[in-house]
Scaffold this motif. Structure first.
Motif, short mmCIF file in Angstrom:
data_model
loop_
_atom_site.label_atom_id
_atom_site.label_comp_id
_atom_site.label_asym_id
_atom_site.label_seq_id
_atom_site.Cartn_x
_atom_site.Cartn_y
_atom_site.Cartn_z
N MET A 1 -17.38 -44.36 -113.26
CA MET A 1 -16.75 -43.15 -113.29
C MET A 1 -15.07 -43.04 -112.88
SD MET A 1 -17.98 -39.74 -111.46
CE MET A 1 -19.70 -39.99 -112.18
N THR A 2 -14.16 -42.41 -113.76
CA THR A 2 -13.10 -42.21 -113.57
C THR A 2 -12.73 -41.04 -112.51
OG1 THR A 2 -12.55 -42.83 -115.76
CG2 THR A 2 -10.79 -41.95 -114.72
N LEU A 3 -12.05 -41.50 -111.32
CA LEU A 3 -11.55 -40.69 -110.38
C LEU A 3 -10.20 -40.36 -110.54
CD1 LEU A 3 -13.65 -41.57 -107.16
CD2 LEU A 3 -13.83 -39.34 -108.66
N ASP A 4 -9.58 -39.42 -110.18
CA ASP A 4 -8.17 -38.96 -110.30
C ASP A 4 -7.35 -39.58 -109.13
OD1 ASP A 4 -5.71 -37.90 -110.94
OD2 ASP A 4 -6.17 -35.99 -110.33
N ALA A 5 -6.07 -40.59 -109.38
CA ALA A 5 -5.86 -41.15 -108.46
C ALA A 5 -4.47 -40.67 -107.73
CB ALA A 5 -5.26 -42.68 -108.98
N HIS A 6 -4.15 -39.33 -108.21
CA HIS A 6 -2.80 -38.82 -107.87
C HIS A 6 -2.87 -37.55 -107.04
CE1 HIS A 6 -3.20 -36.52 -111.61
NE2 HIS A 6 -2.50 -35.87 -110.99
N GLY A 7 -4.03 -37.09 -106.79
CA GLY A 7 -4.09 -35.85 -106.10
C GLY A 7 -5.19 -34.81 -106.70
N THR A 8 -5.19 -33.59 -106.23
CA THR A 8 -6.24 -32.70 -106.71
C THR A 8 -5.57 -32.18 -108.07
OG1 THR A 8 -7.10 -32.31 -104.79
CG2 THR A 8 -7.26 -30.63 -106.32
N ASP A 9 -6.43 -31.86 -108.99
CA ASP A 9 -5.99 -31.16 -110.22
C ASP A 9 -6.78 -29.80 -110.53
OD1 ASP A 9 -4.05 -32.74 -111.15
OD2 ASP A 9 -5.07 -33.81 -112.62
N VAL A 167 -15.90 -24.53 -130.61
CA VAL A 167 -15.70 -24.83 -129.18
C VAL A 167 -15.15 -25.97 -128.96
CG1 VAL A 167 -16.96 -24.78 -127.12
CG2 VAL A 167 -17.28 -23.11 -128.75
N THR A 168 -15.71 -27.00 -129.49
CA THR A 168 -15.06 -28.51 -129.27
C THR A 168 -13.70 -28.50 -129.76
OG1 THR A 168 -17.24 -29.42 -129.65
CG2 THR A 168 -15.71 -30.85 -129.69
N GLN A 169 -13.23 -27.94 -130.78
CA GLN A 169 -11.81 -28.15 -131.17
C GLN A 169 -10.87 -27.39 -129.77
OE1 GLN A 169 -11.96 -26.15 -134.73
NE2 GLN A 169 -11.65 -28.07 -135.86
N VAL A 170 -11.26 -26.33 -129.47
CA VAL A 170 -10.61 -25.34 -128.24
C VAL A 170 -10.77 -26.62 -127.05
CG1 VAL A 170 -10.40 -23.48 -127.06
CG2 VAL A 170 -10.84 -23.32 -129.53
N ALA A 171 -11.75 -26.92 -126.83
CA ALA A 171 -11.89 -27.73 -125.36
C ALA A 171 -11.10 -29.02 -125.45
CB ALA A 171 -13.56 -27.94 -125.32
N ARG A 172 -11.19 -29.43 -126.64
CA ARG A 172 -10.04 -30.86 -126.96
C ARG A 172 -8.62 -30.27 -126.41
NH1 ARG A 172 -12.86 -35.21 -128.07
NH2 ARG A 172 -14.72 -35.05 -129.44
N ALA A 173 -8.29 -29.40 -127.08
CA ALA A 173 -6.91 -28.59 -126.72
C ALA A 173 -6.76 -28.46 -125.52
CB ALA A 173 -6.66 -27.63 -127.65
N VAL A 174 -7.68 -27.86 -124.60
CA VAL A 174 -7.63 -27.54 -123.29
C VAL A 174 -7.65 -28.70 -122.37
CG1 VAL A 174 -8.80 -26.48 -121.38
CG2 VAL A 174 -8.68 -25.13 -123.31
N VAL A 175 -8.38 -29.78 -122.61
CA VAL A 175 -8.31 -30.96 -121.99
C VAL A 175 -7.04 -31.66 -122.17
CG1 VAL A 175 -9.44 -33.22 -121.79
CG2 VAL A 175 -11.10 -31.38 -121.99
N SER A 176 -6.53 -31.70 -123.51
CA SER A 176 -5.29 -32.35 -123.56
C SER A 176 -4.16 -31.48 -122.96
CB SER A 176 -4.78 -32.13 -125.25
OG SER A 176 -3.73 -32.54 -125.46
N ALA A 177 -4.04 -30.37 -122.69
CA ALA A 177 -3.12 -29.52 -122.08
C ALA A 177 -3.11 -29.97 -120.59
CB ALA A 177 -3.38 -27.90 -122.11
N ALA A 178 -4.30 -30.23 -120.28
CA ALA A 178 -4.60 -30.64 -118.67
C ALA A 178 -4.01 -32.38 -118.57
CB ALA A 178 -5.79 -30.78 -118.28
N GLY A 179 -3.95 -32.94 -119.63
CA GLY A 179 -3.42 -34.32 -119.59
C GLY A 179 -4.58 -35.13 -118.91
#
Length: 183
Positions: A1-9, A167-179
């Protein structure tokens, strides 16, 4: 499982009623799960679902903050550093203090995404969802909030249109915006 290494997002997904916040939030969580990216998902509307309002808290802001802080504390103890949060007004700059307080001592990197939708799209979605007298009220409230959100979100807010997109297209754009990585 991938955890975020740089802090809280903190990924805030806001938008008018009928823009797709709940559906997109669940799909973002599914994409992250499928990519094995650790995260927590909170539907903000559930944090103040109490009637009558608590004494001294008519807008339910204090109970929302307490509930968010309790949930985040539990998720943080499990090692989570990514939070997906959906709520109409969550992307307004005025809400930043609530999140900084509830997620303390973490100082999250905040990504705001405003989901947008035309009046026609919203009308179709809300007509399918609402029953009885609530439809007219929801349509009026949605139009009011669309104007308020457009005028009140910080400049760095990412706008993601939901008209004529899955919904999947929008969700992918949202995840991309979060990086964030996603499947």
């Amino acid at each position: 499982m991938t955890l975020d290494a740089h802090g809280t997002d903190l990924l805030l997904i806001g938008g008018r009623s009928g823009a797709g916040k709940s559906s997109v939030g669940r799909e973002v969580a599914a994409l992250l799960r499928d990519a094995d990216v650790a995260h927590a998902y909170i539907e903000g509307d559930a944090l103040d679902a109490v009637h009558p309002a608590p004494p001294g808290d008519p807008d339910r802001g204090a109970i929302t903050e307490r509930n968010l802080a309790a949930l985040w504390r539990n998720y943080r103890e499990l090692g989570h550093t990514r939070l997906v949060y959906t709520n109409t007004a969550s992307v307004l700059g005025s809400g930043t203090a609530l999140f900084r307080s509830a997620l303390a001592p973490d100082e999250p990197r905040i990504v705001r995404v405003l989901l947008t939708a035309s009046d026609d799209t919203v009308r179709l979605r809300l007509t399918a969802r609402e029953q009885g007298s609530e439809l007219r009220r929801q349509l009026e409230r949605s139009a009011f909030m669309a104007r308020r959100l457009e005028a009140g979100v910080p400049r760095d807010t990412v706008r993601v249109p939901t008209d004529d997109r899955t919904v999947t297209q929008v969700a992918r754009a949202v995840v991309s915006a979060a990086g964030w990585p996603a499947s």
